[in-house]
Structure formats: structure tokens, C-alpha cells
Design an enzyme around this catalytic site. Structure first.
Site, short mmCIF file in Angstrom:
data_model
loop_
_atom_site.label_atom_id
_atom_site.label_comp_id
_atom_site.label_asym_id
_atom_site.label_seq_id
_atom_site.Cartn_x
_atom_site.Cartn_y
_atom_site.Cartn_z
N ASN A 1 0.84 -1.21 0.00
CA ASN A 1 0.00 0.00 0.00
C ASN A 1 0.87 1.26 0.00
O ASN A 1 0.36 2.37 0.01
CB ASN A 1 -0.97 0.01 1.19
CG ASN A 1 -0.26 0.08 2.53
OD1 ASN A 1 0.97 0.14 2.58
ND2 ASN A 1 -1.02 0.06 3.60
N GLY B 1 6.51 1.49 2.18
CA GLY B 1 7.25 0.97 1.03
C GLY B 1 7.52 2.08 0.02
O GLY B 1 6.96 3.18 0.12
N TYR C 1 3.32 -3.39 17.73
CA TYR C 1 4.10 -4.22 16.79
C TYR C 1 4.30 -5.62 17.37
O TYR C 1 4.00 -6.62 16.73
CB TYR C 1 5.45 -3.54 16.55
CG TYR C 1 6.34 -4.23 15.55
CD1 TYR C 1 5.98 -4.28 14.20
CD2 TYR C 1 7.56 -4.79 15.93
CE1 TYR C 1 6.82 -4.88 13.27
CE2 TYR C 1 8.40 -5.38 15.01
CZ TYR C 1 8.03 -5.43 13.68
OH TYR C 1 8.85 -6.02 12.75
N LYS D 1 2.67 -9.11 15.96
CA LYS D 1 3.52 -10.19 15.45
C LYS D 1 3.29 -11.48 16.24
O LYS D 1 3.36 -12.57 15.69
CB LYS D 1 4.99 -9.78 15.52
CG LYS D 1 5.36 -8.68 14.54
CD LYS D 1 5.34 -9.16 13.10
CE LYS D 1 5.86 -8.12 12.13
NZ LYS D 1 5.83 -8.57 10.73
N TYR E 1 -3.88 -22.06 11.74
CA TYR E 1 -4.23 -22.51 10.38
C TYR E 1 -3.43 -23.77 10.03
O TYR E 1 -3.91 -24.64 9.30
CB TYR E 1 -3.95 -21.41 9.34
CG TYR E 1 -5.15 -20.54 9.10
CD1 TYR E 1 -5.61 -19.64 10.06
CD2 TYR E 1 -5.88 -20.62 7.91
CE1 TYR E 1 -6.73 -18.85 9.85
CE2 TYR E 1 -7.00 -19.84 7.69
CZ TYR E 1 -7.42 -18.95 8.66
OH TYR E 1 -8.54 -18.18 8.44
#
Ligand code: UDP
Length: 326
Positions: free
Chosen positions: A33, A37, A146, A150, A160
Site C-alpha cells: 500500500n 514501502g 508491533y 507479530k 491454520y
């Protein structure tokens, strides 16, 4: 041709991963997004037929047509200054973002590798940190957004894996440096080099006795690549175990840059970990991996990169750092 989706593909680590997978002959889809970056990190890949870029926020529903073999979730602000500025996005990308990746992986029958972090160990009471250590994290401190995102990311990924039988990999990344770090991300290396290049003193936080262990980005990418292709689903530390105090690190940067400035002490940020060093026994045994690039070599390459940036950026970076602190 195998197909890989790399979220955070325009970031520091994401873009180096894009390069590596292109080199290995994959079709690479980078998603970003662009909050932290930068398209310049992947500009050179746009002309390739086996590279695609999606300007998309991974915290929102992801649609990727066609098959996918691998998904690497590397989207996240990753420096203390960034996640103080954008705490909610940091939490969302580590929770909603990974949930979307895992859902996509189920549909595509893809293997997922997530970027976790040494921050899951918090301010560690065990030194060096093996993967079995559960950590010492302050959930409501400035780093909590953060660290806990994480940690949640690891938990949902493992769920999962066990509940849906999804193939998953978890890398715990320790401090990493190299070209394409952002000058204004507030991390110690770009901060020190930026200061040296602008002729400012280097700001050491606290008394500089806190330690870190710095890994050159190519070594890290090699470790991640090996982990992805391994059959090991538990977390693996990837980092360089050579530990150094921040004060020593500042002295090395003064020597490297030849600056006539000096180290000055500034207050230590809240919850700043006192020491950090990866135990890489697992990476050695399971992946046959260990870092190869010395700090001297890696720092030289990184310094050359920062020197090559336009001068305006150097000064914009200084401004942004001040702005971020307010
Ligand atoms: N640090 C420093 N001066 C700076 C920026 C950072 O002394 O201008 C210190 C920071 O307090 C920490 C260490 O350098 O102890 C590494 O900071 P960084 O933000 O790079 O990463 P961290 O490992 O803390 O997430």
C-alpha cells in the site's frame, strides 16, 4: 513457473525478496500500500514479464487471479518510529492482513511464510534468545502494537497449520540492514549514517550499552529462502549472532564515514530492549544456514547506497525524524 505473492513487496526486505525470487525464476507478485514501502525499490523489476505489482492494502480483502505456490507476508511498518506514527495500521496488518493471506492460501493451496521478529521476545530475560523462549513483552507500551501484532500473527498462522493443515513457515527476524533501508525510518543505522552525512553528531540513546546483532540483508534473504523450501513449521530465528553495543556501533559508523562529529547521548526510549542476540542453532541444524557477510563488508555496501541518494532526501529524512518524535 512457480508463483509467489510477496506482501510488503516494495519495502526494504520485501523488495530484496522480490529480487531473489525473480533470480530463482519465479513469477513474482508484489503487493504494497506504499505507506512505508517505496516503488523505487522495485522500479527495476517492472519491465519483466514475470513481475506484477498490486497497489493494495493487505488488511483489506485480497484478490489474486491464477495459481499461487507461496505467499510471503512481509507487509508491516517495522521500525519503532513508524509504528508509533501508525499504530492502528501496524496492528491491522499483523492481524487482518495475515488473516487475509491465510484465507487466500487455503483457496490457492499455497504455502505461507510469515515475517515475525525478535520483538516477540520483548526485552529478553534469556540471552541469547532461542526459539523456545516465550518473551518479556509489555502489551500496552509503545512497542506493544508491533510486538503483539507479530505474536498474534504467529498464533493465527500456527492455528491454520494445525486446524486446517495449511503449510506454514515462521521466520523470526533480528535486526537487519542493507541498501533500501529508509533514511527516515528512525532505525539506528540510517539514523547514524544520515547524521554523519549531514555533518551532525550521532545520537546514541541511553548510555549506548544496550546491544543489538546486525545481519546483512543478503544473508537474511538466503535464510528465508531456505526456510520456505524446508519442511519445518515451527519458528526459526534468522539473524547474525555477532553482538555489539550501540555505542561501539556508533564508533564504527564514525570510522566508516570519516565524519569529524562525535557521539552524543539522548534519552533512552521507553521499553527499549537492553540486549538482543539470536541463538541460531536451529537455523544451522535445520537449514544449514549461517550468515556469511561481515559487518565491515555489509556496512560499506550500505554506506555506498546511502551516499548515492539525492542530497534533498538526506535533509528531508532529518526533518521527518524530528516530526515523528513530536
Ligand atoms: N538508537 C540510538 N540512536 C538512534 C536510533 C536508535 O541509539 O538515533 C538505539 C535504539 O534506542 C536501540 C538501538 O539503537 O537501542 C536499535 O534501534 P533500532 O530502532 O534500529 O531497532 P530496535 O532493535 O530497537 O527495534
Amino acid at each position: 513457473m512457480k508463483r509467489v505473492l510477496i506482501t510488503g513487496g516494495a519495502g526494504f526486505l520485501g523488495s530484496h525478496l522480490c529480487d531473489r525470487f525473480i533470480k530463482e525464476g519465479y513469477h513474482v507478485i508484489a503487493m504494497d500500500n506504499l505507506i512505508t514501502g517505496d516503488l523505487r525499490n522495485i522500479e527495476h523489476l517492472f519491465k519483466l514479464p514475470n513481475f506484477e505489482f498490486y497497489h493494495h492494502d493487505v488488511s483489506k480483502f485480497i484478490h489474486v487471479p491464477g495459481e499461487l505456490d507461496y505467499i510471503l507476508h512481509f507487509a508491516s511498518p517495522a521500525s519503532p518510529i513508524d509504528y508509533l506514527k501508525i499504530p492502528i495500521q501496524t496492528l491491522k496488518v499483523g492481524s487482518l492482513g495475515i488473516h487475509n493471506c491465510l484465507g487466500l492460501a487455503r483457496v490457492k493451496n499455497a504455502r505461507v511464510l510469515i515475517a515475525s521478529t525478535s520483538e516477540v521476545y520483548g526485552d529478553p530475560n534469556v540471552h541469547p534468545q532461542p526459539e523456545e523462549y516465550w518473551g518479556n513483552v509489555n502489551p500496552v507500551g509503545p512497542r506493544g502494537v508491533y510486538d503483539e501484532a507479530k505474536r498474534f500473527q504467529e498464533a493465527i498462522t500456527m492455528a491454520y497449520h494445525t486446524y486446517h493443515g495449511l503449510e506454514t513457515r515462521i521466520v523470526r527476524i533480528f535486526n537487519t540492514y542493507g541498501p533500501r533501508m529508509r533514511l527516515n525510518d528512525g532505525r539506528v543505522l540510517p539514523a547514524f549514517i544520515g547524521q554523519a552525512l549531514r555533518g551532525e553528531d550521532l545520537t546514541v540513546f541511553g548510555d549506548g550499552s544496550q546491544t543489538r546483532s546486525f545481519c546483512y540483508v543478503d544473508d537474511l534473504v538466503e535464510g528465508i529462502y531456505r526456510l520456505l523450501l524446508s519442511d519445518y513449521a515451527q519458528p526459526v530465528n534468522i539473524g547474525n549472532p555477532v553482538e555489539i553495543t550501540i555505542k561501539q556501533f556508533g564508533e564504527e559508523i564514525i570510522k566508516l564515514t570519516g565524519t569529524s562529529q562525535k557521539l552524543i547521548l539522548k534519552p533512552l526510549p521507553v521499553d527499549d530492549p537492553k540486549q538482543r542476540q539470536p541463538d541460531i542453532t536451529k537455523a544451522k541444524e535445520i537449514l544449514g544456514w549461517e550468515p556469511k557477510v561481515s559487518r565491515e563488508e555489509g556496512l560499506k555496501i550500505t554506506y555506498d547506497y546511502f551516499k548515492s541518494l539525492p542530497e534533498e532526501e538526506l535533509y528531508a529524512a532529518a526533518y521527518n525524524r524530528e516530526f515523528a518524535k513530536k
